[in-house]
Structures are given as structure tokens and as C-alpha cells.
Design a protein around this motif. Sequence first.
Motif, PDB file in Angstrom:
ATOM      1  N   VAL A 299       0.832  -1.198   0.000  1.00  9.43           N
ATOM      2  CA  VAL A 299       0.000   0.000   0.000  1.00  9.43           C
ATOM      3  C   VAL A 299       0.874   1.257   0.000  1.00  9.43           C
ATOM      4  CG1 VAL A 299      -1.768   1.293   1.258  1.00  9.43           C
ATOM      5  CG2 VAL A 299      -1.925  -1.189   1.112  1.00  9.43           C
ATOM      6  N   GLU A 300       2.042   1.189   0.626  1.00  9.09           N
ATOM      7  CA  GLU A 300       2.961   2.330   0.604  1.00  9.09           C
ATOM      8  C   GLU A 300       3.257   2.772  -0.820  1.00  9.09           C
ATOM      9  OE1 GLU A 300       6.593   2.034   2.804  1.00  9.09           O
ATOM     10  OE2 GLU A 300       5.623   1.012   4.493  1.00  9.09           O
ATOM     11  N   GLU A 301       3.281   1.851  -1.763  1.00 10.21           N
ATOM     12  CA  GLU A 301       3.636   2.164  -3.145  1.00 10.21           C
ATOM     13  C   GLU A 301       2.578   3.003  -3.851  1.00 10.21           C
ATOM     14  OE1 GLU A 301       4.472  -1.606  -4.945  1.00 10.21           O
ATOM     15  OE2 GLU A 301       6.296  -1.927  -3.751  1.00 10.21           O
ATOM     16  N   THR A 302       1.402   3.162  -3.237  1.00 10.40           N
ATOM     17  CA  THR A 302       0.359   3.999  -3.839  1.00 10.40           C
ATOM     18  C   THR A 302       0.619   5.488  -3.602  1.00 10.40           C
ATOM     19  OG1 THR A 302      -1.012   4.007  -1.837  1.00 10.40           O
ATOM     20  CG2 THR A 302      -1.361   2.206  -3.419  1.00 10.40           C
ATOM     21  N   CYS A 303       1.581   5.804  -2.740  1.00 12.80           N
ATOM     22  CA  CYS A 303       1.916   7.190  -2.380  1.00 12.80           C
ATOM     23  C   CYS A 303       0.815   7.874  -1.569  1.00 12.80           C
ATOM     24  CB  CYS A 303       2.244   8.025  -3.629  1.00 12.80           C
ATOM     25  SG  CYS A 303       3.710   7.431  -4.504  1.00 12.80           S
ATOM     26  N   LEU A 304      -0.084   7.111  -0.980  1.00 14.94           N
ATOM     27  CA  LEU A 304      -1.023   7.681  -0.019  1.00 14.94           C
ATOM     28  C   LEU A 304      -0.246   8.089   1.238  1.00 14.94           C
ATOM     29  CD1 LEU A 304      -3.855   5.003  -0.332  1.00 14.94           C
ATOM     30  CD2 LEU A 304      -4.081   7.407  -0.996  1.00 14.94           C
ATOM     31  N   ASN A 305      -0.806   9.019   2.001  1.00  8.33           N
ATOM     32  CA  ASN A 305      -0.190   9.423   3.268  1.00  8.33           C
ATOM     33  C   ASN A 305      -0.447   8.345   4.310  1.00  8.33           C
ATOM     34  OD1 ASN A 305       1.136  11.787   2.763  1.00  8.33           O
ATOM     35  ND2 ASN A 305      -0.183  13.073   4.013  1.00  8.33           N
ATOM     36  N   ILE A 306       0.508   7.441   4.477  1.00  6.99           N
ATOM     37  CA  ILE A 306       0.394   6.383   5.481  1.00  6.99           C
ATOM     38  C   ILE A 306       1.750   6.231   6.169  1.00  6.99           C
ATOM     39  CG2 ILE A 306      -1.278   5.220   3.981  1.00  6.99           C
ATOM     40  CD1 ILE A 306       0.764   2.972   3.619  1.00  6.99           C
ATOM     41  N   PRO A 307       1.768   5.661   7.386  1.00  6.59           N
ATOM     42  CA  PRO A 307       3.064   5.412   8.037  1.00  6.59           C
ATOM     43  C   PRO A 307       3.894   4.446   7.199  1.00  6.59           C
ATOM     44  CG  PRO A 307       1.231   5.077   9.554  1.00  6.59           C
ATOM     45  CD  PRO A 307       0.639   5.198   8.201  1.00  6.59           C
ATOM     46  N   ARG A 308       5.201   4.605   7.246  1.00  7.22           N
ATOM     47  CA  ARG A 308       6.099   3.718   6.512  1.00  7.22           C
ATOM     48  C   ARG A 308       6.631   2.637   7.449  1.00  7.22           C
ATOM     49  NH1 ARG A 308       4.854   5.179   1.337  1.00  7.22           N
ATOM     50  NH2 ARG A 308       3.888   7.211   1.697  1.00  7.22           N
ATOM     51  N   ILE A 309       6.733   1.422   6.954  1.00 10.76           N
ATOM     52  CA  ILE A 309       7.305   0.329   7.749  1.00 10.76           C
ATOM     53  C   ILE A 309       8.814   0.547   7.887  1.00 10.76           C
ATOM     54  CG2 ILE A 309       7.910  -2.115   7.685  1.00 10.76           C
ATOM     55  CD1 ILE A 309       5.150  -2.769   6.909  1.00 10.76           C
ATOM     56  N   LYS A 310       9.297   0.459   9.133  1.00  6.82           N
ATOM     57  CA  LYS A 310      10.718   0.653   9.400  1.00  6.82           C
ATOM     58  C   LYS A 310      11.452  -0.663   9.622  1.00  6.82           C
ATOM     59  CE  LYS A 310      11.581   4.390  11.944  1.00  6.82           C
ATOM     60  NZ  LYS A 310      11.556   5.399  13.043  1.00  6.82           N
ATOM     61  N   GLY A 311      10.694  -1.712   9.906  1.00  2.99           N
ATOM     62  CA  GLY A 311      11.340  -2.990  10.109  1.00  2.99           C
ATOM     63  C   GLY A 311      10.415  -4.008  10.739  1.00  2.99           C
ATOM     64  N   ILE A 312      10.881  -5.238  10.791  1.00  4.67           N
ATOM     65  CA  ILE A 312      10.174  -6.338  11.459  1.00  4.67           C
ATOM     66  C   ILE A 312      11.199  -6.989  12.384  1.00  4.67           C
ATOM     67  CG2 ILE A 312       8.883  -8.476  11.173  1.00  4.67           C
ATOM     68  CD1 ILE A 312       8.305  -7.533   8.282  1.00  4.67           C
ATOM     69  N   GLU A 313      10.870  -7.075  13.657  1.00  2.00           N
ATOM     70  CA  GLU A 313      11.823  -7.585  14.637  1.00  2.00           C
ATOM     71  C   GLU A 313      11.141  -8.519  15.628  1.00  2.00           C
ATOM     72  OE1 GLU A 313      13.738  -4.396  16.684  1.00  2.00           O
ATOM     73  OE2 GLU A 313      14.573  -3.474  14.855  1.00  2.00           O
ATOM     74  N   VAL A 314      11.971  -9.238  16.378  1.00  4.21           N
ATOM     75  CA  VAL A 314      11.482  -9.988  17.529  1.00  4.21           C
ATOM     76  C   VAL A 314      11.755  -9.124  18.758  1.00  4.21           C
ATOM     77  CG1 VAL A 314      11.708 -12.057  18.933  1.00  4.21           C
ATOM     78  CG2 VAL A 314      11.872 -12.213  16.435  1.00  4.21           C
ATOM     79  N   VAL A 315      10.685  -8.698  19.439  1.00  5.10           N
ATOM     80  CA  VAL A 315      10.787  -7.823  20.598  1.00  5.10           C
ATOM     81  C   VAL A 315      10.291  -8.589  21.824  1.00  5.10           C
ATOM     82  CG1 VAL A 315      10.029  -5.651  21.631  1.00  5.10           C
ATOM     83  CG2 VAL A 315      10.443  -5.776  19.162  1.00  5.10           C
ATOM     84  N   ASP A 316      11.166  -8.754  22.803  1.00  3.17           N
ATOM     85  CA  ASP A 316      10.812  -9.504  24.022  1.00  3.17           C
ATOM     86  C   ASP A 316      10.235 -10.875  23.685  1.00  3.17           C
ATOM     87  OD1 ASP A 316      11.615  -7.326  25.569  1.00  3.17           O
ATOM     88  OD2 ASP A 316       9.602  -6.439  25.544  1.00  3.17           O
ATOM     89  N   GLY A 317      10.837 -11.517  22.676  1.00  4.59           N
ATOM     90  CA  GLY A 317      10.435 -12.861  22.303  1.00  4.59           C
ATOM     91  C   GLY A 317       9.195 -12.942  21.425  1.00  4.59           C
ATOM     92  N   GLN A 318       8.656 -11.782  21.010  1.00  4.96           N
ATOM     93  CA  GLN A 318       7.444 -11.776  20.192  1.00  4.96           C
ATOM     94  C   GLN A 318       7.681 -10.956  18.917  1.00  4.96           C
ATOM     95  OE1 GLN A 318       4.792 -10.121  23.173  1.00  4.96           O
ATOM     96  NE2 GLN A 318       4.019 -12.133  23.715  1.00  4.96           N
ATOM     97  N   TRP A 319       7.047 -11.388  17.829  1.00  3.92           N
ATOM     98  CA  TRP A 319       7.200 -10.688  16.555  1.00  3.92           C
ATOM     99  C   TRP A 319       6.527  -9.320  16.629  1.00  3.92           C
ATOM    100  CZ3 TRP A 319      10.206 -11.884  12.510  1.00  3.92           C
ATOM    101  CH2 TRP A 319      10.726 -13.199  12.453  1.00  3.92           C
ATOM    102  N   ALA A 320       7.163  -8.349  15.992  1.00  3.62           N
ATOM    103  CA  ALA A 320       6.639  -6.979  16.005  1.00  3.62           C
ATOM    104  C   ALA A 320       6.907  -6.298  14.671  1.00  3.62           C
ATOM    105  CB  ALA A 320       7.272  -6.167  17.134  1.00  3.62           C
ATOM    106  N   ILE A 321       5.975  -5.442  14.281  1.00  2.00           N
ATOM    107  CA  ILE A 321       6.133  -4.583  13.104  1.00  2.00           C
ATOM    108  C   ILE A 321       6.448  -3.177  13.602  1.00  2.00           C
ATOM    109  CG2 ILE A 321       5.018  -3.624  11.052  1.00  2.00           C
ATOM    110  CD1 ILE A 321       3.201  -6.087  11.006  1.00  2.00           C
ATOM    111  N   LEU A 322       7.497  -2.576  13.057  1.00  2.00           N
ATOM    112  CA  LEU A 322       7.909  -1.232  13.436  1.00  2.00           C
ATOM    113  C   LEU A 322       7.535  -0.257  12.322  1.00  2.00           C
ATOM    114  CD1 LEU A 322       9.629  -3.198  15.194  1.00  2.00           C
ATOM    115  CD2 LEU A 322      11.479  -1.515  15.063  1.00  2.00           C
ATOM    116  N   LEU A 323       6.865   0.828  12.701  1.00  2.00           N
ATOM    117  CA  LEU A 323       6.401   1.807  11.728  1.00  2.00           C
ATOM    118  C   LEU A 323       6.753   3.223  12.187  1.00  2.00           C
ATOM    119  CD1 LEU A 323       3.478  -0.157  12.356  1.00  2.00           C
ATOM    120  CD2 LEU A 323       3.357   0.511   9.977  1.00  2.00           C
ATOM    121  N   ASP A 324       6.654   4.173  11.251  1.00  2.79           N
ATOM    122  CA  ASP A 324       6.748   5.571  11.646  1.00  2.79           C
ATOM    123  C   ASP A 324       5.651   5.888  12.650  1.00  2.79           C
ATOM    124  OD1 ASP A 324       8.824   6.122   9.863  1.00  2.79           O
ATOM    125  OD2 ASP A 324       7.453   6.656   8.239  1.00  2.79           O
TER     126      ASP A 324
END
Length: 250
Positions: A47-72
Motif C-alpha cells: 500500500v505504501e507504493e500507492t503514495c497515499l499518506n500512510i506510516p512507513r514500515i521501518k522494520g520487522i523484529e522480535v521484541v521480548d520474544g514476540q514478533w513486532a512490526i515497526l512503523l513511523d
Amino acid sequence: MKNEKTITILETAGKTIYRQGDTLIKRFDAKYSKADILNEALNHARVEETCLNIPRIKGIEVVDGQWAILLDYIDGQTLQDAMDADPDSLDAYLEMFTDLQIQVLSRSVPLLNKYKDKTQARISAAKLDATTRYELHTRLDSMPRHAALLHGDFNPTNIILTKNGPYIIDWAHATQGNASADVANTYLLFHLAGRGDIAEKYLRLYCRKSDTAIQYVQRWIPIVAAARLSKAIPEEDALLRRWTDVVDYE
């Protein structure tokens, strides 16, 4: 980032959303599969590729043993909060909201899952009698196949007002399909929030701006109600069952 102060924004069954500096972290618990989390991130990136005003994904990590998506982190006020604080400006806010949705629906993201496929599965999972499920499956199958970008949860809490303009957040339910399905879903969300007055005003406004027949959007209402019924949210059950009465919209 680990030295940044952590501010919890939202805790729900299954996930925690919090802020560290300019990063929003959406952390999932063990009930979410890695595949589903990665798929959500992939859909958001598309969806980011549509150039709509949306938060950008900064990364995907394991945080405290759980999967997490990091965004603006988008700093601002939700459109819902603005509407609540200034009811005299409701019409202007509703105009903005509707224009934003029309903008979203004008985009196309061909690699997203298809709304029809996802909704057929949800109708099958809804606790409705076989006759009603059959009618809803048949109706959905007969609806025109379009490829508009559908947000899936387009409501004023998912619009953030900033000095750089409004941002649209929470693309977890994004699919491609018929624009009127997303409109019917937004209409239903207003009703579920106890704002039937805004729901009716919104529907008339959208149909006027997009030159869409109200009756056409109404044909989608039992379908989207059944899809939401599959989530089995007790406080929504009675209202959704009334909306799934296909005969009411013939």
C-alpha cells in the motif's frame, strides 16, 4: 531505540501497540502466526507504493520474544477526537473523511488478497443458518468484480490529523475489490459505534460525491455484516444479525 522512553498506546487481546521515540511498535502475542504477521507487513508495504499518506514500515523484529512490526509514529489527533471535540464542524470533517476514502478507493494494488475470497470464507465461518449463508454467498458471487484498494476498517479513529495533512493508519485488513463493499463496511462501523445519524449522512455524502446509487451500497450491507459476525464479538451480535437479513435489501 532501547534507551527511548516506552509509551503504551493500546493493549488488546493478542497485541500491544506502543511508542519509542519516532517509532510505533505493534507487537503480537503467540496466537498470531509468523506467516500472518509477515503477510500484514507485506500488504502494508504494498500500500505504501500507492503514495497515499500512510506510516512507513521501518522494520520487522522480535521484541521480548514476540514478533513486532515497526512503523513511523504519526504525531497528531485522530479525526474521531477532532469530531468529538468540535461537533459544530462535523460536516466539514465528514467531507474530509469521505474525500480521503474516495482517494483510497481510486488506487489499485493488484497483489493484495481479493476481498471476495476473504469474505466468502468469513460468511462460511459466521454462525448463521444454512439458508442465510447460501443467500449471502450467492449475492457476493453475483456482485461485480472490481480491483479497488479497500482499507477494511476505514473509520475516523484510523485518520490522524497532522500539520502535514491527514494520515491513514491500520492497514491490517487491506484487500482489493469492490469499492462499495468498503463503503458499506464504514457505514456499518458508524452504526456499531452508536452513530447511526452520522452513518446515514456519510452514506448520502459518499454516494453524491462518487455518483453511486445508495441502493447499490445497501446490497453490500448484509455481506459485510456477515463477515464481521464471524469475529464473534458478543456486544455486536444482535445488531449484526439484523443487518444480515438479506430480504430487507431486496
